[in-house]
Structures are given as structure tokens and as C-alpha cells.
Design a protein around this motif. Structure first.
Motif, mmCIF file in Angstrom:
data_model
loop_
_atom_site.group_PDB
_atom_site.id
_atom_site.type_symbol
_atom_site.label_atom_id
_atom_site.label_comp_id
_atom_site.label_asym_id
_atom_site.label_seq_id
_atom_site.Cartn_x
_atom_site.Cartn_y
_atom_site.Cartn_z
ATOM 1 N N ALA A 136 0.868 -1.165 0.000
ATOM 2 C CA ALA A 136 0.000 0.000 0.000
ATOM 3 C C ALA A 136 0.914 1.226 0.000
ATOM 4 O O ALA A 136 2.138 1.101 0.107
ATOM 5 N N PRO A 137 0.349 2.421 -0.118
ATOM 6 C CA PRO A 137 1.219 3.604 -0.093
ATOM 7 C C PRO A 137 2.062 3.716 1.175
ATOM 8 O O PRO A 137 3.226 4.107 1.114
ATOM 9 N N ARG A 138 1.497 3.349 2.317
ATOM 10 C CA ARG A 138 2.234 3.425 3.580
ATOM 11 C C ARG A 138 2.822 2.056 3.923
ATOM 12 O O ARG A 138 2.085 1.105 4.196
ATOM 13 N N ILE A 139 4.132 1.936 3.884
ATOM 14 C CA ILE A 139 4.810 0.715 4.285
ATOM 15 C C ILE A 139 5.874 1.057 5.321
ATOM 16 O O ILE A 139 6.198 2.226 5.525
ATOM 17 N N GLU A 140 6.402 0.028 5.964
ATOM 18 C CA GLU A 140 7.327 0.228 7.073
ATOM 19 C C GLU A 140 8.780 0.061 6.622
ATOM 20 O O GLU A 140 9.138 -0.962 6.024
ATOM 21 N N ILE A 141 9.599 1.060 6.908
ATOM 22 C CA ILE A 141 10.996 1.029 6.495
ATOM 23 C C ILE A 141 11.735 -0.147 7.127
ATOM 24 O O ILE A 141 12.583 -0.779 6.498
ATOM 25 N N GLN A 142 11.374 -0.478 8.375
ATOM 26 C CA GLN A 142 12.050 -1.594 9.038
ATOM 27 C C GLN A 142 11.838 -2.901 8.279
ATOM 28 O O GLN A 142 12.739 -3.730 8.180
ATOM 29 N N GLY A 143 10.634 -3.082 7.754
ATOM 30 C CA GLY A 143 10.352 -4.279 6.978
ATOM 31 C C GLY A 143 11.148 -4.321 5.690
ATOM 32 O O GLY A 143 11.644 -5.381 5.279
ATOM 33 N N ILE A 144 11.286 -3.160 5.043
ATOM 34 C CA ILE A 144 12.082 -3.089 3.818
ATOM 35 C C ILE A 144 13.551 -3.344 4.125
ATOM 36 O O ILE A 144 14.261 -4.012 3.364
ATOM 37 N N ASP A 145 14.019 -2.849 5.265
ATOM 38 C CA ASP A 145 15.409 -3.091 5.655
ATOM 39 C C ASP A 145 15.679 -4.588 5.821
ATOM 40 O O ASP A 145 16.753 -5.085 5.457
ATOM 41 N N LYS A 146 14.714 -5.314 6.351
ATOM 42 C CA LYS A 146 14.887 -6.760 6.513
ATOM 43 C C LYS A 146 14.964 -7.462 5.166
ATOM 44 O O LYS A 146 15.739 -8.407 4.983
ATOM 45 N N ILE A 147 14.159 -6.990 4.209
ATOM 46 C CA ILE A 147 14.220 -7.568 2.857
ATOM 47 C C ILE A 147 15.588 -7.296 2.243
ATOM 48 O O ILE A 147 16.209 -8.190 1.646
ATOM 49 N N GLN A 148 16.068 -6.069 2.386
ATOM 50 C CA GLN A 148 17.379 -5.722 1.835
ATOM 51 C C GLN A 148 18.482 -6.554 2.462
ATOM 52 O O GLN A 148 19.409 -7.007 1.781
ATOM 53 N N ALA A 149 18.397 -6.761 3.767
ATOM 54 C CA ALA A 149 19.412 -7.567 4.451
ATOM 55 C C ALA A 149 19.396 -9.001 3.930
ATOM 56 O O ALA A 149 20.454 -9.610 3.710
ATOM 57 N N PHE A 150 18.201 -9.537 3.708
ATOM 58 C CA PHE A 150 18.088 -10.898 3.173
ATOM 59 C C PHE A 150 18.682 -10.984 1.771
ATOM 60 O O PHE A 150 19.450 -11.897 1.446
ATOM 61 N N MET A 151 18.354 -10.005 0.933
ATOM 62 C CA MET A 151 18.818 -10.035 -0.453
ATOM 63 C C MET A 151 20.325 -9.796 -0.554
ATOM 64 O O MET A 151 20.942 -10.134 -1.568
ATOM 65 N N SER A 152 20.907 -9.239 0.498
ATOM 66 C CA SER A 152 22.342 -8.950 0.484
ATOM 67 C C SER A 152 23.185 -10.069 1.093
ATOM 68 O O SER A 152 24.417 -9.973 1.111
ATOM 69 N N LEU A 153 22.525 -11.133 1.595
ATOM 70 C CA LEU A 153 23.272 -12.238 2.188
ATOM 71 C C LEU A 153 24.164 -12.923 1.162
ATOM 72 O O LEU A 153 23.772 -13.105 0.009
ATOM 73 N N LYS A 154 25.351 -13.285 1.556
ATOM 74 C CA LYS A 154 26.281 -14.072 0.742
ATOM 75 C C LYS A 154 26.464 -13.493 -0.668
ATOM 76 O O LYS A 154 26.157 -14.169 -1.667
ATOM 77 N N PRO A 155 26.940 -12.265 -0.811
ATOM 78 C CA PRO A 155 27.117 -11.682 -2.149
ATOM 79 C C PRO A 155 28.085 -12.483 -3.018
ATOM 80 O O PRO A 155 28.013 -12.410 -4.245
ATOM 81 N N ASP A 156 28.971 -13.258 -2.402
ATOM 82 C CA ASP A 156 29.919 -14.074 -3.169
ATOM 83 C C ASP A 156 29.377 -15.469 -3.468
ATOM 84 O O ASP A 156 30.075 -16.289 -4.071
ATOM 85 N N GLY A 157 28.158 -15.749 -3.039
ATOM 86 C CA GLY A 157 27.529 -17.020 -3.359
ATOM 87 C C GLY A 157 27.463 -17.973 -2.175
ATOM 88 O O GLY A 157 28.206 -17.847 -1.198
ATOM 89 N N PHE A 158 26.548 -18.948 -2.281
ATOM 90 C CA PHE A 158 26.364 -19.974 -1.261
ATOM 91 C C PHE A 158 27.115 -21.240 -1.670
ATOM 92 O O PHE A 158 27.201 -21.569 -2.854
ATOM 93 N N ASP A 159 27.594 -21.966 -0.691
ATOM 94 C CA ASP A 159 28.337 -23.194 -0.975
ATOM 95 C C ASP A 159 27.428 -24.381 -1.254
ATOM 96 O O ASP A 159 27.861 -25.360 -1.866
ATOM 97 N N SER A 160 26.172 -24.315 -0.811
ATOM 98 C CA SER A 160 25.260 -25.458 -0.967
ATOM 99 C C SER A 160 23.817 -24.979 -0.943
ATOM 100 O O SER A 160 23.522 -23.859 -0.500
ATOM 101 N N LEU A 161 22.901 -25.855 -1.380
ATOM 102 C CA LEU A 161 21.484 -25.537 -1.299
ATOM 103 C C LEU A 161 21.021 -25.461 0.151
ATOM 104 O O LEU A 161 20.064 -24.759 0.471
ATOM 105 N N GLN A 162 21.689 -26.198 1.031
ATOM 106 C CA GLN A 162 21.330 -26.116 2.441
ATOM 107 C C GLN A 162 21.598 -24.715 2.984
ATOM 108 O O GLN A 162 20.818 -24.190 3.784
ATOM 109 N N GLU A 163 22.682 -24.086 2.548
ATOM 110 C CA GLU A 163 22.944 -22.704 2.953
ATOM 111 C C GLU A 163 21.862 -21.770 2.431
ATOM 112 O O GLU A 163 21.473 -20.817 3.108
ATOM 113 N N VAL A 164 21.384 -22.047 1.221
ATOM 114 C CA VAL A 164 20.290 -21.250 0.664
ATOM 115 C C VAL A 164 19.050 -21.419 1.532
ATOM 116 O O VAL A 164 18.375 -20.441 1.890
ATOM 117 N N ALA A 165 18.740 -22.672 1.882
ATOM 118 C CA ALA A 165 17.575 -22.953 2.719
ATOM 119 C C ALA A 165 17.694 -22.260 4.082
ATOM 120 O O ALA A 165 16.712 -21.715 4.606
#
Length: 316
Positions: A137-166
Motif C-alpha cells: 500500500a502507499p504506507r509501508i514500514e521502512i524496518q520491513g524493507i530493511d529486513k528484505i534488503q538484508a536478506f537479499m544482500s546475504l552471501k554476495p559471493d555465493g552460497f556453498d550449498s542448497l542447504q545454505e540457501v535454505a
């Protein structure tokens, strides 16, 4: 350009369309091509696969459901210029609709896809018949977006296994049961030449949080202009769209309907596909019936769902 090789078992897209600037857009479809067109747009970091269950339900109900990977995601091309703003996403949406003869569609959008849908309709880029917004919606929470960004920024050099992805997914969605079989994660990552698993999206893509004021103003004006049937679906566990944010939207668009799926998080369709698909089809059957008589599933009265029209709440 891509993040690497697609893993074995990943489903090939049913369609490849041309988006804005010649970017190739990958998509799937379900149902009768003569049925009412329903366009499904996923959130940032997701793919068209997020809509598989819902697409099948819509197809069985007589609709022509179409889901596509946003540019920079899944099997669609990465943007040559690395730009992934709302305006170019709207242009891609218009290109996809044009491939179906510019028929008036229903737009269903989750998170990023919901913002694209709201702008497309509110600024009159797309002449739609109905709108379904999923945890956005027009009003969203910055803290929630920060959590998404943190998740998307995990392991920028890649994961060693699918278990790490999980494990990474579980850290972001602790309310979900961990998968017993990791094969289903294949669609979320690509395998690089260095043997590392990387997310399917362009690393230049990130949810943008630097100008939330401008975003809120733009989406607020779009919401005020809505005159078509609209449904807002919120995940009750979401930290991106709060109940206050949902109520703000209802004040902007008082004719809209509202559902709170209390056991779902931000990824509502993925968390509770069963409830989500049933509720969306019930809304469309009332507002935009499919060609002929739709044979949609009977509505299940579920204590994990609350529904409202405007501000009047009923608990099934």
C-alpha cells in the motif's frame, strides 16, 4: 547476462515476450486464452513461480492467468542499464498486455508488483477491470524493507550449498516450515562457474528505500484515483504492511475490499496459497466473472482470515 546456469529440474518458461527496450520477459499462463485476462506480478526477489498455485486455480475457474518474471528476475533478461525503477516496470507490463491484444486485464500484484500495478492503473497507463494488491500500500514500514534488503544482500559471493540457501530463507521466514526436500530451491538460484549458488536476480537490483516520501506521495495519489473494484490482501504477520497501513489505504479507497490472512507474512501467496487463491477467486467471481460460468472452489470459512469492505469487519 545472468547469475549462472539454471539448475536441473527448473521449469522452462512457457512463453518469452519482448518487454520495454527489447528486454526478454519470461512468463507462464494457465486457463482458456478466451477467458478474462488476469496478470500476476511478483514481488522483488521472487519469480513467476510464486503464482503457480494461484495461476492454476484461476485457470480452472475460467480465467486466463498470466505470470511473468520481472526484468532482472528469474528467466527474464537483466536490464542492460541496471535500472529497475517503477516506470520501466510499468512499461514492461504494458508490453505484456499488448501481446494479448491490449485486452482489459485484472492486475494482481504482490509487493513490488503491487506497486507497479497501482501506478499503472492510478496514472492511467493500463485500463484494468480490477486490482488486487498483496501486502503493499502507499504506507509501508521502512524496518520491513530493511529486513528484505538484508536478506537479499546475504552471501554476495555465493552460497556453498542448497542447504545454505535454505538456511538463509529460513532466517528471513522463520514462521515457515523448513523444506524436507531442497530440490524446490533450484528455481531460486543459479550455479556459477565457481561452483557457488547465487540468487536468480540481477545483483544490481535492490528494493529502493532512499526516497520513501516521494514513493508514498505518488502511490497515495494513485490510490485516491482508483474507481475500479479493488481488493487489499495483507499478511497478518507482515512487517512491511501493518494494520495501520492497510487502514490508511481503505481511507484512500473506501470502496475497496480487505482481507487479513492472519497466519501469513509478507509473502502471502507463498505462505497460505490455499486461502489466498480461494479468496482472490471469490472476489473476482463477484466483481469480474470469467467468460461463462466460473467453476471456482467453494469459499472456505477460515478462522485465520478476516474480511472487510471499507471499515466494516466480519470474522468468518
Amino acid at each position: 547476462m545472468s547469475a549462472g546456469t539454471r539448475l536441473a529440474g527448473t521449469t522452462d518458461p512457457m512463453h518469452i515476450w519482448e518487454g520495454a527496450g527489447g528486454v526478454k520477459i519470461a512468463g507462464d499462463s494457465w486457463g482458456d486464452p478466451g477467458g478474462h485476462l488476469v496478470i500476476l506480478q511478483h514481488g522483488g526477489g521472487q519469480t513467476r513461480h510464486a503464482w503457480k498455485h494461484t495461476g492454476r486455480l484461476l485457470g480452472a475457474a475460467g480465467y486466463h492467468a498470466v505470470a511473468f518474471d520481472a526484468r532482472g528476475h528469474g528467466d527474464s533478461d537483466w536490464a542492460p542499464d541496471g535500472l529497475y525503477g517503477q516506470d520501466i516496470m510499468v512499461e514492461d507490463l504494458k508490453c505484456v498486455i499488448a501481446t494479448f491484444g491490449n485486452r482489459r486485464p485484472v492486475l494482481v500484484g504482490a509487493s513490488m508488483g503491487g506497486g507497479t500495478s497501482l501506478v499503472a492503473i492510478g496514472e492511467e497507463h493500463v485500463n484494468a477491470t480490477a486490482l488486487v494488491l498483496v501486502d503493499i500500500a502507499p504506507r509501508i514500514e521502512i524496518q520491513g524493507i530493511d529486513k528484505i534488503q538484508a536478506f537479499m544482500s546475504l552471501k554476495p559471493d555465493g552460497f556453498d550449498s542448497l542447504q545454505e540457501v535454505a538456511d538463509a530463507i529460513a532466517s528471513y521466514q522463520p514462521h515457515r516450515e523448513a523444506p524436507k526436500n531442497l530440490d524446490g530451491l533450484a528455481k531460486n538460484v543459479r550455479l556459477g562457474r565457481d561452483g557457488k549458488y547465487r540468487w536468480h536476480w540481477d545483483p544490481r537490483f535492490r528494493p529502493q528505500r532512499h526516497d520513501f516520501t516521494a514513493r508514498a506521495i505518488r502511490l497515495t495519489e494513485c490510490a485516491r484515483r482508483l474507481r475500479l473494484p479493488a481488493l487489499l490482501v495483507r499478511g497478518g504477520l507482515s512487517d512491511v504492511l501493518t494494520e495501520e497501513g492497510a487502514q490508511d489505504f481503505l481511507r484512500l479507497c473506501p470502496h475497496s475490499e480487505y482481507i487479513n490472512v492472519t497466519t501469513a507474512g509478507h509473502m502471502v501467496a507463498g505462505d497460505r496459497n490455499d486461502i489466498f487463491g480461494t479468496e482472490v477467486i471469490a472476489f473476482l467471481a463477484r466483481q469480474v466473472p470469467a467468460a461463462g460460468t466460473p467453476t471456482f472452489p467453494s469459499q472456505v470459512l477460515n478462522p485465520q482470515t478476516t474480511r472487510a469492505t471499507g471499515h466494516m469487519f466480519d470474522v468468518p
